[in-house]
Design an enzyme around this catalytic site. Structure first.
Site, PDB file in Angstrom:
ATOM      1  N   ASP A  53       3.142  11.267 -12.007  1.00 46.97           N
ATOM      2  CA  ASP A  53       3.009  11.896 -10.693  1.00 46.97           C
ATOM      3  C   ASP A  53       3.399  10.953  -9.554  1.00 46.97           C
ATOM      4  O   ASP A  53       3.460   9.743  -9.714  1.00 46.97           O
ATOM      5  CB  ASP A  53       1.610  12.500 -10.491  1.00 46.97           C
ATOM      6  CG  ASP A  53       0.499  11.472 -10.533  1.00 46.97           C
ATOM      7  OD1 ASP A  53       0.528  10.544  -9.713  1.00 46.97           O
ATOM      8  OD2 ASP A  53      -0.409  11.620 -11.368  1.00 46.97           O
ATOM      9  N   LYS A  54       3.669  11.541  -8.426  1.00 45.61           N
ATOM     10  CA  LYS A  54       4.240  10.829  -7.280  1.00 45.61           C
ATOM     11  C   LYS A  54       3.415   9.622  -6.879  1.00 45.61           C
ATOM     12  O   LYS A  54       3.954   8.559  -6.554  1.00 45.61           O
ATOM     13  CB  LYS A  54       4.396  11.790  -6.089  1.00 45.61           C
ATOM     14  CG  LYS A  54       5.059  11.167  -4.872  1.00 45.61           C
ATOM     15  CD  LYS A  54       5.254  12.216  -3.783  1.00 45.61           C
ATOM     16  CE  LYS A  54       5.928  11.611  -2.550  1.00 45.61           C
ATOM     17  NZ  LYS A  54       6.148  12.621  -1.482  1.00 45.61           N
TER      18      LYS A  54
END
Length: 236
Positions: free
Chosen positions: A99-100
């Site tokens: 995830d970011k």
């Protein structure tokens, strides 16, 4: 060669995605809309969404030490997407996600044939993460995380109990966790179930590939031996 395998071998997408495109009528062979299961030869002209495809001679396999803030998507309109970040001359895509907000090891390839096999949960590829949380780690937290945690799965619209895993306390607020499954934002959701908030999350290993020798933001090609191990394990 089956059409879906040919498409994945060009790096355009995975076999599963190729099947979806064929069903949607977005694939043509020699100017005609193709059907599932069609076999193609070296003289056939394959077009996907109007783009003529050519089979590559050599696939690309990359290990990236992703910094936080980069999004693991091939959608070029998304600011900070991983493809624009790497700027590799070949068409590549990430194997799985990170995830970011997270950082660390993620693999990318042009070999669509191998992606689904690596991601199959039954292949039990282990992944190691170092996690820093917002408050002191207790024995109860370690035991609870290790034994499986009930979290909501938005994809299936149901609650899922995560697989048992290995969790080791490294510091007052830092632990190492080894997973063999990859639910969306799994570690963050597991921690949240015990009222812990993740401050930093770094993946340091995927199967036999580690971050060793890759500086933050940098990447390297996998060695022939590293690729061979994946192919042997997946039967490719």
């Amino acid at each position: 060669m089956r059409l879906n395998k040919f498409i994945s071998s060009t790096g355009y997408c995975s076999r599963r995605k190729a099947d979806e495109l064929i069903i949607q009528g977005k694939v043509k062979v020699n100017g005609k809309i193709a059907e599932l299961g069609l076999a193609v030869g070296p003289d056939d002209v394959v077009e996907v969404e109007g783009q003529k495809l050519k089979q590559k001679k050599n696939d690309v396999y990359i290990a990236l030490n992703k910094p936080a803030g980069i999004t693991c998507t091939t959608e070029r309109h998304v600011e900070g997407n991983i493809i624009d970040y790497i700027q590799h001359p070949e068409r590549i895509f990430p194997i799985g996600r990170l995830d970011k907000e997270s950082e660390g090891l993620i693999l990318l390839t042009s070999d669509g044939d191998i992606v689904n096999e690596i991601l199959r949960e039954e292949n039990n590829y282990e992944k190691d993460y170092i996690v820093m949380v917002n408050k002191p780690i207790t024995p109860a937290f370690i035991q609870g995380m290790s034994n499986g945690v009930e979290i909501y799965n938005p994809v299936k619209n149901e609650y899922t109990i995560t697989k048992k895993c290995k969790v080791v306390k490294l510091g007052e607020r830092t632990f190492k966790i080894t997973l063999s499954q990859g639910l969306n934002r799994q570690i963050r959701r597991m921690c949240s179930a015990f009222n812990y908030q993740v401050y930093k999350l770094q993946r340091i290993r995927v199967a036999h590939i580690t971050l060793e020798g890759i500086e933050r933001g940098g990447w390297r090609d996998l060695t022939e031996e590293e690729v061979r191990k994946f192919k042997e394990a997946t039967g490719n």
